[in-house]
Design a protein around this motif. Structure first.
Motif, PDB file in Angstrom:
ATOM      1  N   TRP A 170       1.946   3.797   2.768  1.00 57.78           N
ATOM      2  CA  TRP A 170       3.043   3.535   3.693  1.00 57.78           C
ATOM      3  C   TRP A 170       4.374   4.089   3.190  1.00 57.78           C
ATOM      4  O   TRP A 170       5.365   4.070   3.926  1.00 57.78           O
ATOM      5  N   CYS A 185      -2.622   3.457   7.619  1.00 59.90           N
ATOM      6  CA  CYS A 185      -3.687   3.479   8.622  1.00 59.90           C
ATOM      7  C   CYS A 185      -3.175   2.823   9.907  1.00 59.90           C
ATOM      8  O   CYS A 185      -2.462   1.822   9.853  1.00 59.90           O
ATOM      9  N   CYS A 205       0.856  -1.192   0.000  1.00 56.27           N
ATOM     10  CA  CYS A 205       0.000   0.000   0.000  1.00 56.27           C
ATOM     11  C   CYS A 205       0.894   1.246   0.000  1.00 56.27           C
ATOM     12  O   CYS A 205       1.709   1.431   0.910  1.00 56.27           O
ATOM     13  N   CYS A 214      -3.570  -0.964  10.669  1.00 53.41           N
ATOM     14  CA  CYS A 214      -3.349  -1.846   9.508  1.00 53.41           C
ATOM     15  C   CYS A 214      -2.033  -2.606   9.609  1.00 53.41           C
ATOM     16  O   CYS A 214      -1.002  -2.044   9.969  1.00 53.41           O
TER      17      CYS A 214
HETATM   18  S1  SF4 Z   1      -6.137  -0.061   5.558  1.00 57.89           S
HETATM   19 FE1  SF4 Z   1      -5.097   1.862   4.972  1.00 57.89          FE
HETATM   20  S2  SF4 Z   1      -2.894   1.421   5.085  1.00 57.89           S
HETATM   21 FE2  SF4 Z   1      -3.967  -0.560   5.101  1.00 57.89          FE
HETATM   22  S3  SF4 Z   1      -4.016  -1.196   2.971  1.00 57.89           S
HETATM   23 FE3  SF4 Z   1      -5.928  -0.094   3.324  1.00 57.89          FE
HETATM   24  S4  SF4 Z   1      -5.478   2.047   2.785  1.00 57.89           S
HETATM   25 FE4  SF4 Z   1      -3.494   0.986   2.972  1.00 57.89          FE
END
Ligand code: SF4
Length: 418
Positions: free
Chosen positions: A160, A167, A157, A170
């Protein structure tokens, strides 16, 4: 190191108390919620009945690497699913877990020795141990729930990429090193996905739908263009397996612009779309999901959900929240009542625009920013799930594409039954 609560049984209503207090909420869904909240362990006898040749213990997902000897999930008598939730996945024993045991020859869920319900292990799909033409086991390419294909095209993602952008609940960022060490590729080869799905479809009656998700990709001429393109490329191949132009599939994606949503609808043929707000409060969204807040923003995310209803139609669009994550401290709500009130007000606003809200059970995981937080009580989750389902029903919004038969991870949409 996660926190262990010693006295939680004295401070919260237990499973039987909650079932009694909420007679209009399915006891199966209440039990499922609590197992996902507290996790479960296996007794020696239950372990003997778990056979990795028959039962599912592995599979590619975005947020966790399942490739061990523990069950991928459980199923209750009414078809309600318990997704993951082996103690190593579900809140790591913050509250002591349930025990799956064998009593009178039956596999059962127990709590402090009391038998609560019969349970089964998920069956492994037939395609899992086959190899792709490149020699990779198909379970490493396409994952599975009891009734759907799970496809995670990209396990990285881009939120990051900037320190602190992911998040806070996460796990995807903390898995990066593990993925590298175990040679788990972030990006899938679309030809191998095609081969695995083609093989999976040979098991007649097993699969009814697809769920596709991935880490957000921020690149392209427009934000998320490359993410959309991956789906377009994939479905241009997968379509060859189906006679119809429309495919019963849900994309859980980033918040796409209206133009991108139209591309997604027209070039993939998928019929439903989810983009997760995660937390229904703009200030807490900024704190908990800083990447999403920076690149899109809370109000724009909502607007894109409303645009999606115009593109995909009412009843084909929803948004997920991590239930209870808005109680994280120090900035979250101070009481469960405050959180519930705020969630229902915002869910109603979304429902007025044709968007339903589904909740998951927050898993506090090591390696996440929120590793030392405490998820809320079972009663909170029952109130939240019931309230969200009531709002969805009051506004006549269908959730067939994300219900217990397709997904099975969300207590609120588990309640959507005749
Ligand atoms: S929850 Fe947030 S950090 Fe995790 S994959 Fe989804 S968008 Fe990316």
């Amino acid at each position: 190191m996660t926190i262990k609560l010693e006295n939680w049984r004295k401070e919260e209503l237990g499973i039987n108390d909650v079932i009694k207090k909420y007679p209009d909420v399915s006891r199966f869904v209440i039990l499922k919620t609590d197992v996902q909240r507290r996790g479960y362990a296996l007794s020696d006898k239950a372990r003997e009945l778990f056979d990795p040749d028959i039962h599912q213990s592995k599979g590619r997902t975005v947020f966790i690497n399942r490739e061990n000897i523990n069950p991928s999930g459980l199923i209750l008598r009414d078809g309600t699913l318990i997704v993951g939730s082996y103690t190593e996945e579900a809140n790591f024993g913050i509250r002591d877990p349930y025990l799956v045991d064998v009593v009178n020859g039956k596999l059962v869920l127990t709590d402090q020795g009391e038998v609560l319900e019969e349970v089964e292990y998920w069956r492994k799909p037939h395609f899992f141990d086959k190899l792709t033409s490149k020699g990779n086991p198909m379970w490493q390419i396409v994952g599975s729930r009891p009734q759907r294909f799970d496809i995670a095209l990209n396990k990285h993602c881009h939120f990051w990429d900037k320190p602190g952008g992911g998040c806070k609940y996460c796990t995807i960022g903390s898995l990066a090193k593990e993925n590298k060490d175990k040679n788990i590729s972030n990006l899938l080869d679309i030809d191998e996905v095609f081969e695995a799905v083609q093989e999976g479809l040979k098991q007649k009656g097993r699969f009814t739908t697809f769920c596709l998700t991935m880490g957000s990709i921020l690149t392209g001429e427009e934000l998320f263009d490359h993410e959309i393109q991956l789906y377009v490329d994939l479905f241009s191949k997968l379509k060859k397996l189906f006679k119809e132009n429309k495919i019963h599939a849900q994309i859980v994606g980033s918040a796409y612009s209206k133009k991108q949503l139209e591309v997604l609808r027209d070039k993939t043929g998928v019929i439903s779309y989810t983009t997760d707000l995660e937390v229904l409060n703009p200030k807490l969204f900024e704190w908990i999901c800083p990447g999403k807040a920076e690149f899109v923003g809370y109000n724009e995310w909502k607007k894109r959900l409303y645009d999606a209803v115009e593109v995909f139609g009412k009843g084909n669009v929803n948004t997920g929240i991590v239930g209870g994550v808005d109680l994280a401290q120090p900035y979250g709500y101070k009481t469960e009542a405050e959180s519930l009130k705020a969630n229902f007000a915002e869910a109603e606003e979304l429902a007025k625009h044709g968007v339903s809200v589904i909740n998951s059970v927050w898993h506090v995981s090591p390696g996440t920013y929120f590793h030392n937080q405490i998820p809320p009580s079972l009663e909170y989750y029952v109130q939240l799930s019931k309230g969200l389902n009531d709002i969805r029903e009051a506004y006549g919004i269908d959730v067939y594409f994300d219900d217990y038969r397709r997904c099975g991870n969300h207590p609120s949409s588990d309640l959507a039954r005749i």
